[in-house]
Design an enzyme around this catalytic site. Structure first.
Site, PDB file in Angstrom:
ATOM      1  N   HIS A 202       0.918  -1.217   0.130  1.00 42.81           N
ATOM      2  CA  HIS A 202      -0.048   0.142  -0.021  1.00 42.81           C
ATOM      3  C   HIS A 202       0.779   1.162  -0.154  1.00 42.81           C
ATOM      4  CE1 HIS A 202      -3.468   2.411   1.683  1.00 42.81           C
ATOM      5  NE2 HIS A 202      -3.798   1.952   0.421  1.00 42.81           N
ATOM      6  N   LYS A 204       3.247   4.405  -1.258  1.00 37.63           N
ATOM      7  CA  LYS A 204       3.492   5.384  -2.277  1.00 37.63           C
ATOM      8  C   LYS A 204       4.637   5.992  -1.968  1.00 37.63           C
ATOM      9  CE  LYS A 204      -1.360   4.688  -1.760  1.00 37.63           C
ATOM     10  NZ  LYS A 204      -1.862   4.395  -0.651  1.00 37.63           N
ATOM     11  N   ASP A 209      16.530  10.779  -8.121  1.00 37.30           N
ATOM     12  CA  ASP A 209      18.252  11.145  -7.799  1.00 37.30           C
ATOM     13  C   ASP A 209      18.375  11.221  -6.571  1.00 37.30           C
ATOM     14  OD1 ASP A 209      18.368  11.453 -10.523  1.00 37.30           O
ATOM     15  OD2 ASP A 209      18.152  13.699 -10.620  1.00 37.30           O
ATOM     16  N   HIS A 378      -9.835  11.345   1.469  1.00 34.19           N
ATOM     17  CA  HIS A 378      -8.927  10.043   1.559  1.00 34.19           C
ATOM     18  C   HIS A 378      -7.695  10.368   1.965  1.00 34.19           C
ATOM     19  CE1 HIS A 378      -6.162   7.157  -0.642  1.00 34.19           C
ATOM     20  NE2 HIS A 378      -7.176   6.291  -0.554  1.00 34.19           N
ATOM     21  N   LYS A 380      -4.849  11.022   4.837  1.00 37.16           N
ATOM     22  CA  LYS A 380      -4.364  10.344   5.857  1.00 37.16           C
ATOM     23  C   LYS A 380      -3.425  11.060   6.907  1.00 37.16           C
ATOM     24  CE  LYS A 380      -4.400   6.702   2.394  1.00 37.16           C
ATOM     25  NZ  LYS A 380      -5.715   6.290   2.494  1.00 37.16           N
ATOM     26  N   ASP A 385      -1.157  18.329  19.016  1.00 38.22           N
ATOM     27  CA  ASP A 385      -0.857  19.444  19.719  1.00 38.22           C
ATOM     28  C   ASP A 385       0.166  20.297  18.539  1.00 38.22           C
ATOM     29  OD1 ASP A 385      -1.981  18.472  21.961  1.00 38.22           O
ATOM     30  OD2 ASP A 385      -0.094  18.307  22.950  1.00 38.22           O
TER      31      ASP A 385
END
Length: 460
Positions: A202, A204, A209, A378, A380, A385
């Site tokens: 899952h 990404k 470079d 979508h 996340k 604080d």
């Protein structure tokens, strides 16, 4: 006679139940969900359990390979001593202090930044995605990689077998023909044979470079531009990193590439020197389906426990275990401003039903629960604080914590935290606060559906 057959069936069922309990005793909710499946599907209910159970262990994706490291920045860390000690114990996730960050809100800004940096690549591009689509954005992505490969840039791409099961083979062949190295992480056939069908890659990741990197919630597809007719506007958050935290993204990619291809990447050019032009602190934390501690989950609990003012959360899927719910309830009962944004509409109605049921419990404890109205959320993201913020791939569900390969970035400086706070305030304005009664369901049918989804949600 019927009785001997019934007796044999009972013996088989009890044997299957014993197997489930022995395998899932660490996660009672999951064990109960599997027992319900086996009650509904006597005898044959064990088949999906065996396929989905898989193998867990350090060799299942989070084995620790030697990694290139930058200097840690633990001496310049938030004041909370308990949180500092908890995060320092993540030996495979050092806190680096030579970083620049940019918060990217939604698909348009994210894709623009991604394509701009890919276009500037000179030595290598390393990418890993859960979902790739053969649509407008996907073809633009493919063409950008092909162009860079033909220019002599090393391009490597990892994709998940389940997340990309609809992706046409011709898409991959065109990339490979241009010199792009492509590997599938957990092909469906191999996942079935190894009983890891419930695991998902899952993450990404983009590393260009060895100096610039991306992670967050956005995959490659038109829906992230709000072009899905069902979901409409797609609210997401992605992160651009420059500096030493990119070494950690690279380390994770190199480890995953080794698992997917068998090839060890050790060219020093993958970890080039960085000019430290900014001094933001960041920690890249990963997890995978293995026994023992889960660093994303453990870090999240430590952060919630350190909260004194606020815990703001946005997640599309909220299926917590008792420990996470207890931490959020305790924070709210102690006077911390705990807020949770979940979808108003969702891509998965079953998981949404479970999400609303769990959110109802927190609402009763004083957590403010919002349903996003502008489209599908979508993102996340978590803010605790002004100590830290988390942006990454992990949802607040047991799949992310126990079955998926995930990656989160923890940020500790005022600039990114303030930027994420601005986004949260806009999202609150685009959301509607709801009561516990509405979250549980205003009709008997809705309440029954959400209760069933909640019971079975540990399996999904």
């Amino acid at each position: 006679m019927v009785w001997p057959w019934l007796a044999a069936a009972c013996v088989v069922w009890w044997a299957e139940a014993a197997l489930v309990l022995a395998a899932e005793y660490r996660r009672p909710a999951r064990a109960v969900a599997w027992l319900l499946v086996m009650l509904a599907l006597p005898i044959i209910g064990i088949v999906p359990f065996l396929l989905a159970r898989g193998r867990t262990g350090r060799g299942d994706g989070e084995d620790r390979m030697p990694a290139k490291r930058s200097g840690a920045a633990d001496d310049a860390f938030p004041e909370d001593g308990r949180l500092r000690r908890a995060l320092r114990r993540m030996s495979d996730a050092p806190i680096t202090g030579c970083n620049g960050t940019e918060i990217l809100t939604d698909g348009e800004a994210s894709f623009q930044s991604i394509f701009d940096i890919i276009d500037k690549a000179e030595h290598h591009i390393h990418l890993a995605y859960y979902i790739l689509r053969d649509d407008g954005v996907g073809r633009r992505f493919r063409d950008a990689l092909i162009r860079k490969a033909r220019e002599g840039v090393q391009v490597r791409l990892i994709y998940d077998g389940f997340g990309c099961w609809k992706l046409r083979r011709s898409y991959i062949r065109e990339l490979e023909a241009a010199g792009v190295r492509v590997r599938c992480f957990l092909p469906i056939g191999a996942a079935l044979r190894s009983r890891r069908v419930n695991h998902r890659y899952h993450r990404k990741i983009i590393v260009v470079d060895g100096k610039s990197g991306f992670t967050g919630g956005i995959n490659i597809g038109d829906e992230y531009l709000g072009l899905d007719k069902k979901l409409g506007f797609w609210r997401d958050t992605h992160l651009l990193l420059d500096g030493d935290a990119v070494y950690e993204l690279q380390n994770i990619f190199v480890r995953d590439w080794k698992l997917a291809s068998g090839e060890t990447l050790d060219d020093p050019a993958f970890w080039p020197p960085h000019a430290c032009t900014s001094h933001e602190r960041a920690q890249i934390v990963s997890c995978g389906p293995r026994l023992g501690g889960n660093e994303i989950y453990d870090g999240l609990l430590a952060a919630i426990g350190a909260a004194r003012e606020r815990v703001w959360i946005a997640t599309p899927y909220f299926v917590p275990d008792d420990g996470l719910k207890a931490a959020l309830r305790t924070a709210a009962l102690s006077g911390v401003d705990v807020r949770l944004i979940v979808p108003g509409v969702a891509d998965t109605r079953f998981v949404l039903a479970a999400t609303l049921s769990h959110a109802a419990d927190l609402r009763e404890a004083g957590v403010k629960v919002y349903r996003y109205r502008k489209g599908f959320i979508h993102a996340k993201v978590i803010i605790v604080d002004r100590l830290l913020a988390s942006v990454g791939t992990a949802n607040l569900d047991m799949r992310s914590f126990y079955s998926n390969y995930e990656l989160n970035a923890l940020l500790f400086d005022a600039k990114p935290i303030g930027r994420l706070e601005e986004d949260f305030r806009k999202d609150f304005a685009d959301s509607r606060e709801v009561s516990a009664e509405e979250l549980r369901g205003l009709t008997a049918g809705a309440r029954a559906g959400r209760a069933l989804a909640r019971l079975l949600s540990p399996l999904f």
